[in-house]
Enzyme design. Sequence first.
Site, PDB file in Angstrom:
ATOM      1  N   LYS A   1       0.829  -1.201   0.000  1.00 40.67           N
ATOM      2  CA  LYS A   1       0.000   0.000   0.000  1.00 40.67           C
ATOM      3  C   LYS A   1       0.866   1.254   0.000  1.00 40.67           C
ATOM      4  CE  LYS A   1      -3.844  -0.595   2.304  1.00 40.67           C
ATOM      5  NZ  LYS A   1      -4.510  -0.893   3.586  1.00 40.67           N
TER       6      LYS A   1
ATOM      7  N   ARG B   1      -3.053   3.019   8.559  1.00 44.04           N
ATOM      8  CA  ARG B   1      -3.376   1.872   7.700  1.00 44.04           C
ATOM      9  C   ARG B   1      -2.227   0.885   7.675  1.00 44.04           C
ATOM     10  NH1 ARG B   1      -4.740   4.886   2.122  1.00 44.04           N
ATOM     11  NH2 ARG B   1      -5.936   2.984   1.666  1.00 44.04           N
TER      12      ARG B   1
ATOM     13  N   GLY C   1      -6.191 -11.338   8.509  1.00 43.02           N
ATOM     14  CA  GLY C   1      -5.811 -11.626   9.888  1.00 43.02           C
ATOM     15  C   GLY C   1      -5.000 -10.516  10.506  1.00 43.02           C
TER      16      GLY C   1
ATOM     17  N   MET D   1      -4.271  -6.369  11.332  1.00 42.94           N
ATOM     18  CA  MET D   1      -5.076  -5.194  11.614  1.00 42.94           C
ATOM     19  C   MET D   1      -5.328  -4.418  10.339  1.00 42.94           C
ATOM     20  SD  MET D   1      -4.518  -1.918  13.980  1.00 42.94           S
ATOM     21  CE  MET D   1      -4.594  -0.789  12.617  1.00 42.94           C
TER      22      MET D   1
ATOM     23  N   ARG E   1      -3.580  -0.909  -6.616  1.00 46.63           N
ATOM     24  CA  ARG E   1      -2.747  -2.107  -6.649  1.00 46.63           C
ATOM     25  C   ARG E   1      -3.102  -2.876  -7.901  1.00 46.63           C
ATOM     26  NH1 ARG E   1      -5.856  -4.657  -1.601  1.00 46.63           N
ATOM     27  NH2 ARG E   1      -7.896  -4.594  -2.549  1.00 46.63           N
TER      28      ARG E   1
ATOM     29  N   HIS F   1     -11.257 -30.938   6.697  1.00 44.56           N
ATOM     30  CA  HIS F   1     -11.184 -32.332   6.255  1.00 44.56           C
ATOM     31  C   HIS F   1     -11.817 -32.494   4.879  1.00 44.56           C
ATOM     32  CE1 HIS F   1     -12.703 -36.537   6.036  1.00 44.56           C
ATOM     33  NE2 HIS F   1     -11.509 -36.803   6.550  1.00 44.56           N
TER      34      HIS F   1
ATOM     35  N   SER G   1      13.313 -42.551 -13.833  1.00 47.93           N
ATOM     36  CA  SER G   1      12.064 -41.814 -13.749  1.00 47.93           C
ATOM     37  C   SER G   1      11.680 -41.750 -12.279  1.00 47.93           C
ATOM     38  CB  SER G   1      10.979 -42.516 -14.561  1.00 47.93           C
ATOM     39  OG  SER G   1       9.761 -41.828 -14.386  1.00 47.93           O
TER      40      SER G   1
ATOM     41  N   CYS H   1       7.403 -39.292 -13.168  1.00 43.54           N
ATOM     42  CA  CYS H   1       6.034 -39.705 -13.422  1.00 43.54           C
ATOM     43  C   CYS H   1       5.315 -39.616 -12.081  1.00 43.54           C
ATOM     44  CB  CYS H   1       5.970 -41.112 -13.996  1.00 43.54           C
ATOM     45  SG  CYS H   1       6.811 -42.354 -13.028  1.00 43.54           S
TER      46      CYS H   1
ATOM     47  N   TYR I   1      12.216 -34.345 -18.624  1.00 42.89           N
ATOM     48  CA  TYR I   1      10.786 -34.283 -18.902  1.00 42.89           C
ATOM     49  C   TYR I   1       9.981 -34.530 -17.642  1.00 42.89           C
ATOM     50  CZ  TYR I   1      10.648 -39.398 -18.708  1.00 42.89           C
ATOM     51  OH  TYR I   1      10.729 -40.691 -18.281  1.00 42.89           O
TER      52      TYR I   1
HETATM   53  P1  ADP Z   1      -7.984  -2.042   3.258  1.00 46.73           P
HETATM   54  O1  ADP Z   1      -6.640  -2.555   2.975  1.00 46.73           O
HETATM   55  O2  ADP Z   1      -8.806  -2.937   4.120  1.00 46.73           O
HETATM   56  O3  ADP Z   1      -8.689  -1.602   2.007  1.00 46.73           O
HETATM   57  P2  ADP Z   1      -7.474   0.705   3.727  1.00 46.73           P
HETATM   58  O4  ADP Z   1      -6.305   1.169   4.497  1.00 46.73           O
HETATM   59  O5  ADP Z   1      -7.359   0.822   2.274  1.00 46.73           O
HETATM   60  O6  ADP Z   1      -7.795  -0.776   4.170  1.00 46.73           O
HETATM   61  O7  ADP Z   1      -8.699   1.542   4.272  1.00 46.73           O
HETATM   62  C1  ADP Z   1     -10.042   1.139   4.420  1.00 46.73           C
HETATM   63  C2  ADP Z   1     -10.969   2.198   3.823  1.00 46.73           C
HETATM   64  O8  ADP Z   1     -10.712   3.472   4.385  1.00 46.73           O
HETATM   65  C3  ADP Z   1     -10.768   2.330   2.344  1.00 46.73           C
HETATM   66  O9  ADP Z   1     -12.006   2.432   1.709  1.00 46.73           O
HETATM   67  C4  ADP Z   1      -9.989   3.577   2.190  1.00 46.73           C
HETATM   68  O10 ADP Z   1     -10.234   4.192   0.970  1.00 46.73           O
HETATM   69  C5  ADP Z   1     -10.463   4.418   3.370  1.00 46.73           C
HETATM   70  N1  ADP Z   1      -9.407   5.364   3.807  1.00 46.73           N
HETATM   71  C6  ADP Z   1      -8.183   5.037   4.220  1.00 46.73           C
HETATM   72  N2  ADP Z   1      -7.454   6.136   4.471  1.00 46.73           N
HETATM   73  C7  ADP Z   1      -8.259   7.200   4.233  1.00 46.73           C
HETATM   74  C8  ADP Z   1      -8.085   8.616   4.295  1.00 46.73           C
HETATM   75  N3  ADP Z   1      -6.932   9.141   4.672  1.00 46.73           N
HETATM   76  N4  ADP Z   1      -9.137   9.393   3.983  1.00 46.73           N
HETATM   77  C9  ADP Z   1     -10.303   8.841   3.597  1.00 46.73           C
HETATM   78  N5  ADP Z   1     -10.537   7.530   3.510  1.00 46.73           N
HETATM   79  C10 ADP Z   1      -9.531   6.709   3.821  1.00 46.73           C
HETATM   80 MG    MG Z   2      -7.950  -0.513   0.756  1.00 40.69          MG
END
Ligand code: ADP
Ligand code: MG
Length: 902
Positions: A29, A98, A107, A109, A343, A459, A786, A854, A874
């Site tokens: 990010k 973020r 998993g 934050m 991304r 399972h 093989s 094989c 192969y």
């Molecule tokens: P995720 O990886 O779960 O998408 P993000 O860090 O991208 O988490 O953020 C979750 C949401 O919060 C996204 O929709 C993002 O666009 C919004 N967001 C993050 N930072 C800001 C910001 N500085 N201002 C406004 N919206 C934000």
């Molecule tokens: Mg996002």
Amino acid sequence: MEAQESGEHKYVYDFAEGNKDLKDLLGGKGANLAEMTNLGLPVPPGFTITTEACKAYLTTGREPDGLAAQIEAHLESLEREMGRRLGDPDDPLLVSVRSGAKFSMPGMMETVLNVGLNDHSVVGLSAQSGGNDRFAWDSYRRLIQMFGKTVCEVPGEEFEHALDEIKSAKGTHNDLDLNADDLRGLVDAYKKIFAKHTGREFPQEPREQLDLAIRAVFDSWNAERAILYRRQERIPADLGTAVNVVAMVFGNLGPDSGTGVAFTRDPGSGAQGIYGDYLANAQGEDVVAGIRNTVPLQELEQLDKTSYDQLLGIMARLEGHYKDLCDIEFTIERGKLWMLQTRVGKRTAAAAFVIAGQLVDEGLIDLDEALHRVNGAQLAQLMFPRFQLDHEFEAVAKGIGASPGAASGKVVFTSARAVELAAEGEAVILVRRETNPDDLNGMIAAKGILTSRGGKTSHAAVVARGMGKTCVSGADELDVNVPAKRFTVGGHVVNEGDVVSIDGTTGKVYLGEVPVMPSEVVQYFEGELDPENTDDALVRSVHRIMTHADAARRLRVRTNADTGTDAARARRFGAEGIGLCRTEHMFLGDRRELVERLILAHGDREREDALAALLPLQRADFIEIFREMDGLPVTVRLIDPPLHEFLPPLEQLAVNVAVAQERGEDVAKEEALLAAVRRMHEENPMLGLRGVRLGLVIPGLFAMQVRAIAEAAVAVVRDGGKACPEIMVPLVGAVQELETVRAEAERIIAEVVGDSGVEVLIGTMIEVPRAALTAGQIAEAAEFFSFGTNDLTQMGWGFSRDDVEGAFFWRYLELGIFGISPFESIDTDGVGRLIRIAAEEGRAARPGLKLGVCGEHGGDPDSVHFFHEVGLDYVSCSPFRVPVARLEAGRAAITTTGSDSR
Ligand code: ADP
Ligand code: MG
Ligand code: MG
């Protein structure tokens, strides 16, 4: 940026300082936010705390020296740029915190928005927004909710309950109906929840909020789910996560604001166009959370043409820059567009091929890169038949696509019932809450398996994948009641015997029978669709990329085929020979009787008669296969399984004898068979009298097979055809075994071949660990090796596949002891090491030794890369996997460095 003190480590990067190639340091990010900033796109200012800071914190348990000061300096410069101070009561700067690792990881934050709000700055925020009280209090309650949940582990439902309560008190379902007073009340309720669970008041100090949030992101790297995910995906545990601190922009300021997500092409089909969702008057997480209904992105054109046009321009620019499908997040604050994330977007298998082809056409990438962008798992997915879906069929539930394919059948709830109905020729779907080892027979009998609990490593999922059976797991909308023999879903009741259809790729569940259509990619491989003359973009692209893979690869691809029909199909799929022709099926059916004669033979004479009767049958089998392969190499494995596998089971024989005796019939033969079965019983048949051991113990058995092979080859050649047989001796562990078989085989071949010009190679399987470790000696007596990776895996690990897959593999996968079953993908560290040693020492003893593999690993994408890397000649796999192996062999040849894409 301000100067760093000499020698001090740099832990914080302004967005203007990074770029997209710094994912290791800045996370995905952060690196992409920096890239967009440097492209001059409208990104809110901010900075990234590096993965190194995180690593230092995680090793020492405290923030590294200098980090606090660097954050302070970057925060000050952000405040200067924005003309506001963090949490200033009169005119506050707010930020988002973020997380962002190199690979996105469930998993960990997620994100805290609106950091910097407190009881005072909420008033300042309202003033800033021109007196929009509602907006200010809504932002504050969101902060407490997100901060509580992600930083302090307050259960999220509690906040949701409080919100629901206030909404129902107002008699509404829409949070837009809540006014400033309602939201002020909600803030009070949230604060109480926060205090109850954390034993402290919600922190009012903005900088403390920021520091706690940053620390929580660091700590989330070691959250239990994150650790498990990394173990399974083999993501190194020491990468750490970066933290992005970004100035807030607001999509919830009114109808001229909003937030959205967009793709530069359709991630489902790859089609060009605008794909996305927009939500007016909302903050980021609302879109993803699905709290309110979004509108298609196209509608933004009516709402705000200027921003819409600007957005489309930026999307085109990003795609040209990344040379790939981009997935973006944006927010509009009072008519001003802000980019919040980009991304390279995830896509379906079909879209991956279509987009790669389009990008080549557009001159953005070359064919090597296109080949790199697709993979064998995607190709395999495209080869399964699919449901033919139109408006009549709507999924009633969606679980996890645990094992691909499309299956329809009558619902059953127990293994026993599945077996019963299947025996009557019915297609059945076994439905369970979750399966356990007792369900194995039912799973084998069923067309598909559907569970309401459990993920990709449950399972059901593990066993179904091992069997190649369609499976949807964890469809938690299903309420499964096994004793009552029914399940309910979305108001429908489905009883035993009702028909359902499950899609193991998408995880979707349908009521009734959905018609299945063949895969157009298979039609293309079968030669039924002309790739130069179709408007099917997928087929055109697959053809182009396959052609390039074939030109690029070094590894040859053969197939495992026991019959002329299999061989013919595999050739259409591109097989360049047979790497494993099993001879045991040639002892089944009406030939069983001859095998029984062989086993019961008294003395040489009777045994020789039985073998003589088998010889012409075997010869005919080989003639058919050699003809079909027309001079391509055909590796024939001499008989491998223990002979008692060809006899009826003990219980059945015992009953036969008893019944015959009762009736006063002649039981001599039945008794003899029964005695033989008792005599030949083995505690561990996998480690018993089989493979080369049979050849050394039963006179004339291998000799008959060698003669049949040689005579078949001569017959085909005398007929004007070509034949290229390779005789493979199974289960060799010592060179002496092979030498003994070889001496006799050479004598017979010389006698049969005469001056026909037929050449027969003699080699061995390497499937016993001892063979791998004495490969230098064995190579003296073998023209080829093989690798029998199934047995090598069983014996290398010391477990038998039939016994262990259903018994404990799910647990091993859950614990991360395996990332993937070693029967699915070669265990490169252990079993792979045996292969590496054998390849090196074998070639040192006999330069030019032919090396192949094989067993199902030959068609597994990751394994193919490994076999390429250790220098095999192969791989051989089942006919359907041949295209997958060709594609991956091509990818392995062009991949010079490891790729980061996951
Ligand atoms: P995720 O990886 O779960 O998408 P993000 O860090 O991208 O988490 O953020 C979750 C949401 O919060 C996204 O929709 C993002 O666009 C919004 N967001 C993050 N930072 C800001 C910001 N500085 N201002 C406004 N919206 C934000
Ligand atoms: Mg996002
Ligand atoms: Mg074997």
